[in-house]
Design a protein around this motif. Structure first.
Motif, PDB file in Angstrom:
ATOM      1  N   TYR A 195       0.842  -1.205   0.000  1.00  0.00           N
ATOM      2  CA  TYR A 195       0.000   0.000   0.000  1.00  0.00           C
ATOM      3  C   TYR A 195       0.873   1.249   0.000  1.00  0.00           C
ATOM      4  N   ASN A 196       1.839   1.278   0.901  1.00  0.00           N
ATOM      5  CA  ASN A 196       2.689   2.468   1.022  1.00  0.00           C
ATOM      6  C   ASN A 196       3.491   2.721  -0.253  1.00  0.00           C
ATOM      7  N   SER A 197       3.954   1.651  -0.889  1.00  0.00           N
ATOM      8  CA  SER A 197       4.723   1.827  -2.126  1.00  0.00           C
ATOM      9  C   SER A 197       3.837   2.404  -3.229  1.00  0.00           C
ATOM     10  N   ILE A 198       2.571   2.011  -3.244  1.00  0.00           N
ATOM     11  CA  ILE A 198       1.626   2.572  -4.214  1.00  0.00           C
ATOM     12  C   ILE A 198       1.352   4.037  -3.884  1.00  0.00           C
ATOM     13  N   TYR A 199       1.078   4.304  -2.627  1.00  0.00           N
ATOM     14  CA  TYR A 199       0.761   5.669  -2.182  1.00  0.00           C
ATOM     15  C   TYR A 199       1.909   6.629  -2.495  1.00  0.00           C
ATOM     16  N   GLN A 200       3.122   6.218  -2.168  1.00  0.00           N
ATOM     17  CA  GLN A 200       4.276   7.108  -2.352  1.00  0.00           C
ATOM     18  C   GLN A 200       4.581   7.365  -3.826  1.00  0.00           C
ATOM     19  N   GLN A 201       4.341   6.368  -4.672  1.00  0.00           N
ATOM     20  CA  GLN A 201       4.731   6.499  -6.077  1.00  0.00           C
ATOM     21  C   GLN A 201       3.602   6.982  -6.989  1.00  0.00           C
ATOM     22  N   ALA A 202       2.363   6.881  -6.507  1.00  0.00           N
ATOM     23  CA  ALA A 202       1.201   7.182  -7.353  1.00  0.00           C
ATOM     24  C   ALA A 202       1.275   8.525  -8.080  1.00  0.00           C
ATOM     25  N   PRO A 203       1.727   9.609  -7.434  1.00  0.00           N
ATOM     26  CA  PRO A 203       1.735  10.904  -8.137  1.00  0.00           C
ATOM     27  C   PRO A 203       2.870  11.063  -9.147  1.00  0.00           C
ATOM     28  N   HIS A 204       3.798  10.111  -9.188  1.00  0.00           N
ATOM     29  CA  HIS A 204       5.032  10.303  -9.955  1.00  0.00           C
ATOM     30  C   HIS A 204       5.184   9.328 -11.123  1.00  0.00           C
ATOM     31  N   ILE A 205       4.105   8.674 -11.518  1.00  0.00           N
ATOM     32  CA  ILE A 205       4.204   7.651 -12.555  1.00  0.00           C
ATOM     33  C   ILE A 205       4.288   8.294 -13.942  1.00  0.00           C
ATOM     34  N   THR A 206       5.321   7.940 -14.687  1.00  0.00           N
ATOM     35  CA  THR A 206       5.484   8.461 -16.043  1.00  0.00           C
ATOM     36  C   THR A 206       4.536   7.733 -16.994  1.00  0.00           C
ATOM     37  N   ASP A 207       4.311   8.323 -18.144  1.00  0.00           N
ATOM     38  CA  ASP A 207       3.417   7.697 -19.125  1.00  0.00           C
ATOM     39  C   ASP A 207       3.876   6.290 -19.486  1.00  0.00           C
ATOM     40  N   GLN A 208       5.175   6.103 -19.635  1.00  0.00           N
ATOM     41  CA  GLN A 208       5.674   4.795 -20.056  1.00  0.00           C
ATOM     42  C   GLN A 208       5.537   3.737 -18.962  1.00  0.00           C
ATOM     43  N   ASP A 209       5.368   4.173 -17.720  1.00  0.00           N
ATOM     44  CA  ASP A 209       5.255   3.226 -16.609  1.00  0.00           C
ATOM     45  C   ASP A 209       3.815   2.983 -16.162  1.00  0.00           C
ATOM     46  N   LYS A 210       2.856   3.682 -16.757  1.00  0.00           N
ATOM     47  CA  LYS A 210       1.481   3.597 -16.259  1.00  0.00           C
ATOM     48  C   LYS A 210       0.896   2.192 -16.348  1.00  0.00           C
ATOM     49  N   ALA A 211       1.112   1.505 -17.443  1.00  0.00           N
ATOM     50  CA  ALA A 211       0.542   0.160 -17.601  1.00  0.00           C
ATOM     51  C   ALA A 211       1.094  -0.782 -16.534  1.00  0.00           C
ATOM     52  N   ASP A 212       2.399  -0.734 -16.307  1.00  0.00           N
ATOM     53  CA  ASP A 212       3.005  -1.597 -15.290  1.00  0.00           C
ATOM     54  C   ASP A 212       2.511  -1.231 -13.894  1.00  0.00           C
ATOM     55  N   PHE A 213       2.355   0.050 -13.634  1.00  0.00           N
ATOM     56  CA  PHE A 213       1.917   0.470 -12.301  1.00  0.00           C
ATOM     57  C   PHE A 213       0.479   0.035 -12.037  1.00  0.00           C
ATOM     58  N   VAL A 214      -0.366   0.135 -13.033  1.00  0.00           N
ATOM     59  CA  VAL A 214      -1.747  -0.337 -12.878  1.00  0.00           C
ATOM     60  C   VAL A 214      -1.749  -1.838 -12.576  1.00  0.00           C
ATOM     61  N   GLY A 215      -0.910  -2.601 -13.271  1.00  0.00           N
ATOM     62  CA  GLY A 215      -0.803  -4.032 -12.993  1.00  0.00           C
ATOM     63  C   GLY A 215      -0.333  -4.298 -11.574  1.00  0.00           C
ATOM     64  N   TYR A 216       0.631  -3.515 -11.116  1.00  0.00           N
ATOM     65  CA  TYR A 216       1.147  -3.645  -9.747  1.00  0.00           C
ATOM     66  C   TYR A 216       0.046  -3.358  -8.731  1.00  0.00           C
ATOM     67  N   CYS A 217      -0.705  -2.291  -8.967  1.00  0.00           N
ATOM     68  CA  CYS A 217      -1.781  -1.910  -8.047  1.00  0.00           C
ATOM     69  C   CYS A 217      -2.873  -2.972  -7.990  1.00  0.00           C
ATOM     70  N   LEU A 218      -3.242  -3.506  -9.131  1.00  0.00           N
ATOM     71  CA  LEU A 218      -4.294  -4.519  -9.156  1.00  0.00           C
ATOM     72  C   LEU A 218      -3.824  -5.827  -8.514  1.00  0.00           C
ATOM     73  N   THR A 219      -2.532  -6.089  -8.560  1.00  0.00           N
ATOM     74  CA  THR A 219      -2.005  -7.260  -7.861  1.00  0.00           C
ATOM     75  C   THR A 219      -2.108  -7.063  -6.360  1.00  0.00           C
ATOM     76  N   TRP A 220      -1.847  -5.847  -5.888  1.00  0.00           N
ATOM     77  CA  TRP A 220      -2.037  -5.555  -4.460  1.00  0.00           C
ATOM     78  C   TRP A 220      -3.486  -5.806  -4.069  1.00  0.00           C
ATOM     79  N   TYR A 221      -4.405  -5.314  -4.878  1.00  0.00           N
ATOM     80  CA  TYR A 221      -5.830  -5.535  -4.596  1.00  0.00           C
ATOM     81  C   TYR A 221      -6.146  -7.032  -4.548  1.00  0.00           C
ATOM     82  N   LYS A 222      -5.654  -7.775  -5.513  1.00  0.00           N
ATOM     83  CA  LYS A 222      -5.909  -9.217  -5.565  1.00  0.00           C
ATOM     84  C   LYS A 222      -5.368  -9.905  -4.315  1.00  0.00           C
ATOM     85  N   PHE A 223      -4.200  -9.491  -3.873  1.00  0.00           N
ATOM     86  CA  PHE A 223      -3.571 -10.026  -2.668  1.00  0.00           C
ATOM     87  C   PHE A 223      -4.471  -9.772  -1.454  1.00  0.00           C
ATOM     88  N   VAL A 224      -4.892  -8.529  -1.285  1.00  0.00           N
ATOM     89  CA  VAL A 224      -5.710  -8.162  -0.126  1.00  0.00           C
ATOM     90  C   VAL A 224      -7.053  -8.882  -0.156  1.00  0.00           C
TER      91      VAL A 224
END
Length: 303
Positions: A76-105
């Motif tokens: 959660y904290n890694s998502i929170y801290q990085q959420a405002p700083h995601i570049t366009d090229q990293d958005k797809a990977d970050f969305v995948g990372y976030c949804l994996t956190w959701y799946k885990f929880v």
């Protein structure tokens, strides 16, 4: 020609392994944290065993749950801290990372409700021991669902908004953090329950086996190529003086494979984790990129 075909067939597994290894988390360069890290905004949990030095089944069970919870909290904290700083090229990977956190929880919550809590209630012959825990779950589930709804509702990763994700996270952060701490205390206190099994009894051994088998299965059943690497790459092996450096007790070659071979499937996601393949805290990727951009310098990191 037949010899050539045989050689070609035999080379295929080696090519696959080589491809996976080229994407494995252990190949990613990492730096020790010097910027805000994944120990906030949600506070991490000190394990009951470290605090009390007790080793009864409920203190041990609560401790192992705390270690698992801390992986989720770092996520959660890694998502929170990085959420405002995601570049366009990293958005797809970050969305995948976030949804994996959701799946885990979500998987963790469902498995507790459907399996662990029921077994502990039966063991103690008391259906009330998790009454408050059930209420705590209900307090954050709607916000958690909105988290997944927002991310799954993006037509393309380009639509991702860090501000909107943080807004959604803010709707359930307080009850989520409160519950993840409270549940540890609830489990540890079960050692004082009048029906708690005594040390050395068959009931105690059975209860210990229940915690161990549940803990072993709860993460792997959620997803080997996504949730398992997420879990292991958000485990800090340095905490509490390295007391949990070898937790969970998985043979080293298997743990390595789960991180680096299973993890290679979604390799781009793991740049956002809080720890590296060796379990050492690492600088958060998006913060590093943002910091380097201030100096108009390309990131000296390999994702």
């Amino acid at each position: 020609m037949a010899g050539f075909s045989k050689t070609a067939i035999l080379s295929i597994p080696l090519m696959i392994i080589g491809f996976l290894l080229s994407r494995a988390p252990f190949t990613m360069t990492s730096l020790p944290p010097s910027l805000p890290w994944a120990d906030g905004p949600m506070k991490l949990i000190t394990t009951p065993q470290f605090l009390t030095k007790k080793t009864d089944i409920f203190t041990s069970g609560a401790t192992h749950m705390a270690l698992l919870h801390n992986s989720i909290l770092r996520g959660y904290n890694s998502i929170y801290q990085q959420a405002p700083h995601i570049t366009d090229q990293d958005k797809a990977d970050f969305v995948g990372y976030c949804l994996t956190w959701y799946k885990f929880v979500k998987s963790h919550h469902d498995d507790e409700e459907e399996t662990l809590f029921t077994k502990v209630e039966d063991l103690l012959q008391d259906k009330t021991v998790f009454a408050e825990t059930h209420k705590e779950h209900e307090a954050f589930l709607a916000g958690l669902a909105d988290f997944a709804k927002y991310l799954n509702g993006l037509k393309t990763p380009a639509e991702y908004s860090g501000d909107e994700l943080l807004r959604v996270m803010g709707t359930f952060q307080e009850p989520f953090e409160s519950h993840f701490h409270s549940e540890i205390s609830t489990i540890a206190r079960l050692a004082e329950h009048p029906n708690a099994p005594k040390e050395g009894t068959p009931e105690n051994a059975a209860a210990s086996a229940t915690f161990k088998s549940w803990g072993k299965a709860t993460v792997t059943k959620a997803g080997t190529t996504d949730v398992v690497p997420f879990f292991l790459l958000n485990l800090d092996r340095t905490v509490e003086g390295g007391l949990w450096a070898n937790w969970p007790p998985i043979p080293a070659p298997i743990k390595w494979g789960l991180i680096n071979l299973a993890g290679a499937w979604h390799s781009g996601w793991w740049k956002f984790t809080s720890c590296d393949a060796a379990g050492q805290p690492k600088e958060l990727w998006a913060l590093r990129v943002a910091e380097l951009k201030k100096g108009q310098t390309e990131p000296e990191l390999k994702a």
